[in-house]
Design a protein around this motif. Structure first.
Motif, short mmCIF file in Angstrom:
data_model
loop_
_atom_site.label_atom_id
_atom_site.label_comp_id
_atom_site.label_asym_id
_atom_site.label_seq_id
_atom_site.Cartn_x
_atom_site.Cartn_y
_atom_site.Cartn_z
N ASP A 80 0.85 -1.19 0.00
CA ASP A 80 0.00 0.00 0.00
C ASP A 80 0.89 1.24 0.00
OD1 ASP A 80 -2.90 1.12 0.71
OD2 ASP A 80 -1.44 2.17 1.99
N ALA A 81 0.75 2.06 -1.04
CA ALA A 81 1.65 3.21 -1.23
C ALA A 81 1.63 4.16 -0.04
CB ALA A 81 1.28 3.95 -2.52
N VAL A 88 8.27 4.75 5.80
CA VAL A 88 9.58 5.30 5.42
C VAL A 88 9.75 6.68 6.04
CG1 VAL A 88 10.99 6.13 3.49
CG2 VAL A 88 9.80 3.93 3.31
N GLY A 89 8.70 7.50 5.96
CA GLY A 89 8.78 8.85 6.53
C GLY A 89 9.07 8.83 8.01
N ARG A 90 8.41 7.95 8.75
CA ARG A 90 8.66 7.85 10.18
C ARG A 90 10.11 7.44 10.44
NH1 ARG A 90 4.88 4.38 13.92
NH2 ARG A 90 3.92 6.38 14.25
N VAL A 178 12.36 2.34 -2.29
CA VAL A 178 11.81 1.24 -1.49
C VAL A 178 10.54 0.70 -2.14
CG1 VAL A 178 10.77 0.64 0.74
CG2 VAL A 178 12.87 1.97 0.68
N THR A 179 9.73 1.57 -2.73
CA THR A 179 8.51 1.14 -3.43
C THR A 179 8.88 0.20 -4.58
OG1 THR A 179 7.34 3.14 -2.82
CG2 THR A 179 6.48 1.91 -4.71
#
Length: 186
Positions: A80-81, A88-90, A178-179
């Motif tokens: 899930d994008a 990743v942001g965290r 990473v996606t």
């Protein structure tokens, strides 16, 4: 008439909530590694020893903070994008927490290992394995674990200093790479 102070009554619920709130703030501000037990206790206005009493240790407190965020809701998987972008942001802002660390190396504390592993499976491995199995992918559980290890390795390698190009990537660039990694391994 004596001039003794009335003993203060303990309020376990309030103490636990204060520790969870303070820990959530400090983990968000400083990341897991830089948020100390002493600072968490100080911000909560309680003795830092209460962390061990109510949670067992810092890693278990971190897991409890994560559980407070999501409760028992079923989480989307790494495919899930939005979920991937958020994870990743965290990690970019706070560094990888004990959930990702336990995927690559055990904690010193047996209970911290148990809690972290359970939560890693609940939050990352199981939703991914469930989707892969529903899509008829062979070895769905093994693939989900492989993707989890790769994802954790990227996050930890980025902060360890061993991979400077990876560490230099901004959140958007890292998310895009990473996606692609996750998509190629499904």
């Amino acid at each position: 008439m004596t001039d003794q102070a009335t003993p203060r009554r303990r309020d376990a619920g309030r103490t636990r909530a204060a520790l969870l709130g303070a820990a959530a703030e400090l983990f968000a501000e400083r990341g897991y590694a830089q948020a100390t037990i002493r600072d968490i206790g100080e911000r909560a206005g309680v003795d830092p020893a209460m962390i061990a009493r109510y949670f067992g240790g810092k890693a278990q407190l971190y897991v409890a903070v994560l559980q407070e965020e999501t409760g028992d809701e079923e989480l989307p998987d790494l495919g899930d994008a939005e979920r991937l972008r958020g994870l990743v942001g965290r990690a970019v802002r706070q560094g990888p927490g004990p959930l990702y660390q336990v995927a690559l190396q055990s904690h010193d504390d047996v209970k911290a290992n148990e809690f972290s592993r359970e939560e890693l499976h609940r939050r990352i491995v199981t939703p991914l394995a469930r989707r892969l199995a529903a899509e008829g992918v062979e070895q769905a559980q093994a693939r989900a674990e492989l993707l989890t290890a790769a994802f954790a390795g990227v996050l930890i390698g980025r902060t360890s200093g061993a991979l400077p190009e990876l560490a230099a990537l901004d959140e958007e660039s890292l998310t895009a790479l990473v996606t692609r990694l996750v998509s190629s391994m499904e």
